[in-house]
Design an enzyme around this catalytic site. Structure first.
Site, PDB file in Angstrom:
ATOM      1  N   HIS A 103      -2.845  -2.331  10.117  1.00  0.00           N
ATOM      2  CA  HIS A 103      -2.321  -3.699  10.138  1.00  0.00           C
ATOM      3  C   HIS A 103      -1.056  -3.761  10.986  1.00  0.00           C
ATOM      4  O   HIS A 103      -0.238  -2.841  10.946  1.00  0.00           O
ATOM      5  CB  HIS A 103      -1.949  -4.185   8.735  1.00  0.00           C
ATOM      6  CG  HIS A 103      -3.098  -4.387   7.820  1.00  0.00           C
ATOM      7  ND1 HIS A 103      -3.555  -5.623   7.450  1.00  0.00           N
ATOM      8  CD2 HIS A 103      -3.891  -3.495   7.174  1.00  0.00           C
ATOM      9  CE1 HIS A 103      -4.581  -5.500   6.613  1.00  0.00           C
ATOM     10  NE2 HIS A 103      -4.794  -4.210   6.430  1.00  0.00           N
ATOM     11  N   TYR A 154      -6.381   4.982  -9.298  1.00  0.00           N
ATOM     12  CA  TYR A 154      -5.891   4.519  -8.003  1.00  0.00           C
ATOM     13  C   TYR A 154      -4.711   3.564  -8.207  1.00  0.00           C
ATOM     14  O   TYR A 154      -4.842   2.545  -8.895  1.00  0.00           O
ATOM     15  CB  TYR A 154      -6.992   3.809  -7.211  1.00  0.00           C
ATOM     16  CG  TYR A 154      -6.530   3.347  -5.848  1.00  0.00           C
ATOM     17  CD1 TYR A 154      -6.562   4.208  -4.757  1.00  0.00           C
ATOM     18  CD2 TYR A 154      -6.026   2.058  -5.653  1.00  0.00           C
ATOM     19  CE1 TYR A 154      -6.123   3.805  -3.506  1.00  0.00           C
ATOM     20  CE2 TYR A 154      -5.580   1.641  -4.413  1.00  0.00           C
ATOM     21  CZ  TYR A 154      -5.635   2.523  -3.348  1.00  0.00           C
ATOM     22  OH  TYR A 154      -5.175   2.117  -2.109  1.00  0.00           O
ATOM     23  N   ASP A 190      -1.388  -8.966   2.328  1.00  0.00           N
ATOM     24  CA  ASP A 190      -2.708  -8.628   2.860  1.00  0.00           C
ATOM     25  C   ASP A 190      -3.754  -9.277   1.967  1.00  0.00           C
ATOM     26  O   ASP A 190      -4.163  -8.720   0.959  1.00  0.00           O
ATOM     27  CB  ASP A 190      -2.874  -7.103   2.896  1.00  0.00           C
ATOM     28  CG  ASP A 190      -4.247  -6.670   3.409  1.00  0.00           C
ATOM     29  OD1 ASP A 190      -5.031  -7.550   3.829  1.00  0.00           O
ATOM     30  OD2 ASP A 190      -4.520  -5.456   3.380  1.00  0.00           O
ATOM     31  N   HIS A 229      -1.892  -7.798  -2.354  1.00  0.00           N
ATOM     32  CA  HIS A 229      -2.783  -6.955  -1.561  1.00  0.00           C
ATOM     33  C   HIS A 229      -4.111  -6.927  -2.298  1.00  0.00           C
ATOM     34  O   HIS A 229      -4.257  -6.257  -3.322  1.00  0.00           O
ATOM     35  CB  HIS A 229      -2.228  -5.533  -1.411  1.00  0.00           C
ATOM     36  CG  HIS A 229      -3.155  -4.616  -0.674  1.00  0.00           C
ATOM     37  ND1 HIS A 229      -3.149  -3.253  -0.820  1.00  0.00           N
ATOM     38  CD2 HIS A 229      -4.130  -4.890   0.234  1.00  0.00           C
ATOM     39  CE1 HIS A 229      -4.076  -2.713  -0.048  1.00  0.00           C
ATOM     40  NE2 HIS A 229      -4.683  -3.681   0.598  1.00  0.00           N
ATOM     41  N   GLU A 252      -1.037   1.661  -6.398  1.00  0.00           N
ATOM     42  CA  GLU A 252      -0.192   1.290  -5.266  1.00  0.00           C
ATOM     43  C   GLU A 252       1.084   0.636  -5.785  1.00  0.00           C
ATOM     44  O   GLU A 252       1.157   0.248  -6.952  1.00  0.00           O
ATOM     45  CB  GLU A 252      -0.903   0.307  -4.324  1.00  0.00           C
ATOM     46  CG  GLU A 252      -2.094   0.860  -3.596  1.00  0.00           C
ATOM     47  CD  GLU A 252      -2.720  -0.173  -2.649  1.00  0.00           C
ATOM     48  OE1 GLU A 252      -2.088  -1.232  -2.424  1.00  0.00           O
ATOM     49  OE2 GLU A 252      -3.830   0.080  -2.156  1.00  0.00           O
ATOM     50  N   ASP A 289      -3.930 -10.756   7.133  1.00  0.00           N
ATOM     51  CA  ASP A 289      -2.618 -11.036   6.539  1.00  0.00           C
ATOM     52  C   ASP A 289      -2.271 -12.511   6.672  1.00  0.00           C
ATOM     53  O   ASP A 289      -2.484 -13.111   7.726  1.00  0.00           O
ATOM     54  CB  ASP A 289      -1.566 -10.168   7.220  1.00  0.00           C
ATOM     55  CG  ASP A 289      -1.909  -8.689   7.113  1.00  0.00           C
ATOM     56  OD1 ASP A 289      -1.522  -8.067   6.118  1.00  0.00           O
ATOM     57  OD2 ASP A 289      -2.595  -8.169   8.022  1.00  0.00           O
ATOM     58  N   GLU A 325       0.819  -1.214   0.000  1.00  0.00           N
ATOM     59  CA  GLU A 325       0.000   0.000   0.000  1.00  0.00           C
ATOM     60  C   GLU A 325       0.855   1.266   0.000  1.00  0.00           C
ATOM     61  O   GLU A 325       0.604   2.215   0.737  1.00  0.00           O
ATOM     62  CB  GLU A 325      -1.007   0.014   1.157  1.00  0.00           C
ATOM     63  CG  GLU A 325      -2.202   0.913   0.867  1.00  0.00           C
ATOM     64  CD  GLU A 325      -3.379   0.746   1.816  1.00  0.00           C
ATOM     65  OE1 GLU A 325      -3.853   1.769   2.309  1.00  0.00           O
ATOM     66  OE2 GLU A 325      -3.823  -0.409   2.039  1.00  0.00           O
TER      67      GLU A 325
END
Length: 285
Positions: A271, A95, A186, A152, A97, A231, A55
């Protein structure tokens, strides 16, 4: 090379390898710029020999190199101890990451990297953030090399993407002649995102050649109101499975470690880091 390995093994005994994953929620310039948050992140990284960071939202590409610079300047000697590899910005539409791996250069090195193409026939673009796969070398452990497939998942797509990791494994195992695999990250594999009835349809779970080190009741969430095994760590390959003791699984509770309030801890991440340890190489007698 053999002399170097012998030296490492001689320094206080054989060296195992602690491998961790950490979803540092919305990591970017804002977090690097806050000393109280940066301190917790750096401490979390230095506890590990190899860490997957997820992230990363760093459009300008400056925050993560700044983190590594701080890591090497404050926590190591005159020579940089940590190296890293980082993916391109991944995601649909606007968006994005990134995945990154931070590692101690004296214990582990990068053999190769592979951006999973996510172009499987009849299932193109299965992943919101397709895995950035890295093949590592580790001369001080029972396994001399291993591949990490990171993930993720978006919560709403957790079931589909966890299942699709089976295809990623098959693709990577054909791309490289590797035997030892760690699939980690994740997964969002808990708290309603993966209903119990869905587990039997997830190939990564139903195929018994994949060993899930982390149980469904493991809590990796920072919020006190949730106890969720978001996770996960999954192993594949007989040598890999034998080299990691299930009892080595550890959730690093930085909230308790630093005496933080829930609000302060959530400013770091929602997390906790999840870690495993790979056995050190056995000494020859």
């Amino acid at each position: 090379m053999k002399a170097a390995v012998f030296l490492l093994l001689s320094l206080g005994g054989a060296l195992g390898l602690k491998i961790c994953s950490f979803n540092i929620r919305s990591f970017g310039e804002n977090k690097v710029s806050k000393p109280e948050i940066l301190k917790v992140i750096l401490e979390s990284i230095t506890r590990c020999d190899l860490m997957l960071v997820m992230e990363i939202k760093d459009a300008k590409g400056k925050a993560f190199p700044r983190l590594i610079s701080q890591l090497n300047r404050k926590y190591t000697g005159p020579k940089p101890e940590y190296g890293y590899v980082i993916s391109h910005r991944l995601g649909r539409k606007t968006y994005k990451e990134q995945y990154a791996f931070v590692y101690r250069k004296k214990l582990v090195s990068v053999k190769s990297v592979y951006q999973y193409p996510d172009t499987q026939p009849e299932d193109v673009d299965a992943f919101a953030r397709e895995p950035y796969v890295v093949w590592f070398s580790s001369p001080t452990t029972e396994i001399k090399d291993f591949v990490i497939i990171p993930i993720h998942t978006p919560p709403e797509s957790a079931v589909k993407e966890i299942d699709e990791l089976y295809d990623v494994y098959q693709n990577v195992s054909q791309h490289w002649k590797a035997q030892n695999f760690i699939i980690m990250g994740d997964f969002n594999a808990a708290c309603g995102y993966v209903p119990k009835k869905e587990w039997r349809n997830i190939r990564l779970r139903s195929d018994t050649s994949f060993v899930w080190l982390t149980g469904d009741k493991l809590d990796t969430s920072v919020k006190e109101s949730t106890k969720c095994a978001y996770d996960r760590v999954v192993l594949h390959g007989s040598t890999m499975i034998q080299a990691v003791k299930p009892e080595s699984v550890e959730v690093y509770d930085f909230k308790t470690k630093f005496g933080l309030t829930e609000e302060e801890a959530l400013a770091v991440s929602d997390h906790f880091p999840l870690c495993i340890s790979v056995n050190a190489a056995k000494r020859k007698t």
